[in-house]
Write an enzyme that holds these catalytic residues in place. Sequence first.
Site, PDB file in Angstrom:
ATOM      1  N   THR A  68       7.786  11.790  16.699  1.00  0.00           N
ATOM      2  CA  THR A  68       8.377  10.585  17.275  1.00  0.00           C
ATOM      3  C   THR A  68       7.306   9.746  17.958  1.00  0.00           C
ATOM      4  O   THR A  68       6.109  10.031  17.839  1.00  0.00           O
ATOM      5  CB  THR A  68       9.570  10.954  18.201  1.00  0.00           C
ATOM      6  OG1 THR A  68      10.243   9.762  18.579  1.00  0.00           O
ATOM      7  CG2 THR A  68       9.135  11.711  19.438  1.00  0.00           C
ATOM      8  N   LYS A  72       4.331   8.247  14.769  1.00  0.00           N
ATOM      9  CA  LYS A  72       4.919   8.175  13.425  1.00  0.00           C
ATOM     10  C   LYS A  72       3.986   7.559  12.388  1.00  0.00           C
ATOM     11  O   LYS A  72       4.075   7.881  11.207  1.00  0.00           O
ATOM     12  CB  LYS A  72       6.224   7.375  13.456  1.00  0.00           C
ATOM     13  CG  LYS A  72       7.381   8.133  14.080  1.00  0.00           C
ATOM     14  CD  LYS A  72       8.676   7.332  13.955  1.00  0.00           C
ATOM     15  CE  LYS A  72       9.815   8.036  14.655  1.00  0.00           C
ATOM     16  NZ  LYS A  72      11.084   7.312  14.577  1.00  0.00           N
ATOM     17  N   ASN A  93       8.569  10.807  10.039  1.00  0.00           N
ATOM     18  CA  ASN A  93       9.248  11.389  11.209  1.00  0.00           C
ATOM     19  C   ASN A  93       9.556  12.870  11.008  1.00  0.00           C
ATOM     20  O   ASN A  93      10.004  13.533  11.931  1.00  0.00           O
ATOM     21  CB  ASN A  93      10.533  10.616  11.551  1.00  0.00           C
ATOM     22  CG  ASN A  93      11.695  11.009  10.669  1.00  0.00           C
ATOM     23  OD1 ASN A  93      11.509  11.405   9.514  1.00  0.00           O
ATOM     24  ND2 ASN A  93      12.893  10.905  11.192  1.00  0.00           N
ATOM     25  N   ASP A 108      14.699   8.857   8.904  1.00  0.00           N
ATOM     26  CA  ASP A 108      15.429   7.888   9.745  1.00  0.00           C
ATOM     27  C   ASP A 108      16.306   6.967   8.895  1.00  0.00           C
ATOM     28  O   ASP A 108      17.494   6.798   9.158  1.00  0.00           O
ATOM     29  CB  ASP A 108      14.453   7.014  10.551  1.00  0.00           C
ATOM     30  CG  ASP A 108      13.884   7.739  11.752  1.00  0.00           C
ATOM     31  OD1 ASP A 108      14.496   8.715  12.213  1.00  0.00           O
ATOM     32  OD2 ASP A 108      12.818   7.317  12.233  1.00  0.00           O
ATOM     33  N   GLY A 249      24.717   4.193  16.307  1.00  0.00           N
ATOM     34  CA  GLY A 249      23.449   4.837  15.954  1.00  0.00           C
ATOM     35  C   GLY A 249      23.497   6.353  16.097  1.00  0.00           C
ATOM     36  O   GLY A 249      22.635   7.064  15.588  1.00  0.00           O
TER      37      GLY A 249
END
Length: 284
Positions: A68, A72, A93, A108, A249
């Site tokens: 993270t 990345k 990631n 992601d 999210g």
Amino acid sequence: MTNKCYRSELIALFGNPVDENATVVIQEAAFAALGLNYRYITAKVLPEDLEIAVKALKALNMKGANVTTPHKVEILKYLDHISDTAALMGAVNTIYLKDGETYGDNTDGKGFITSVLGAGIKLVGRRVVILGAGGAARAMTVELAKAGVKHINIVNRSEARGKALTALLNEKTPTEAEYVPWAGTYAIPQDADIVVNATSIGMYPSPDKPDIDYSTLQSRMVVCDGVHNPRQTPFLIEAAKMGCKTLEGFGMLVNQGAIGFKLWTGRNAPVEVMTEALEKEFEV
Ligand code: NDP
């Protein structure tokens, strides 16, 4: 004597800051649910130690890692293999190890698409507005392009980042992309089908929302947020007031973790268990 195995398979999270990253909760719940002897270790890694951290994955015979902020992009140069998609995004990631070699991928955007399709939202031929052009926006838009969206407006404050992402999509994917400078309140184009917040605006503890003209949202539009904490962001609350279908999210976070879980363990992730574990964590 016993023939029990006291060694665990290890997964790490490399980042800084990471103290408040709850990914460990999702993954440990999944390992426990499937009775896997895996451990997920959240590690603070400084940029100058990133190369050594990747070497440690090999030295400790680990199964993989999440990566993270702020690593990345930098991590790409230390990995043996990069998936085509992660190379296109320029960001990794998730790392997994196979035969002692490191493979970088990016889950992601895939997590986002899983969430969108899971909510019954169609992507082929659609027109999308993305607010932001950072790492999350890159991952989401590359996967949206792969999923067949027709047009993406990249709305970003920094012109350099906005134009770079627009150029990437136009040159490397069949989707048309257009850069829109974000100066003042942004009016949503009336032909947009899906509007996505891929900025960090609204992330806890900030009560802010992206500076758009909310009265230009139509009830037929779908509005998605990459921000996962809080689940109902001010952005989604405003969109719901306009009658839009909204997507949190939170689902993207769980789904990207589920894809990583499969890469590391070879097993299908218990998504419901992971969701419940995170819900419980955020209630505290
Ligand atoms: P980056 O730092 O790479 O990008 C941040 C983006 O937000 C940039 O486009 C930046 O614009 C924009 N931005 C930030 N503040 C403002 C502001 N005040 N006004 C206008 N634009 C602003 O971050 P990431 O892309 O990695 O992450 C973005 C968000 O996505 C975070 O909240 C993160 O938690 C979330 N995320 C969620 C995931 C999930 O699974 N749900 C996975 C990954 C990320 P500029 O270029 O002008 O600086």
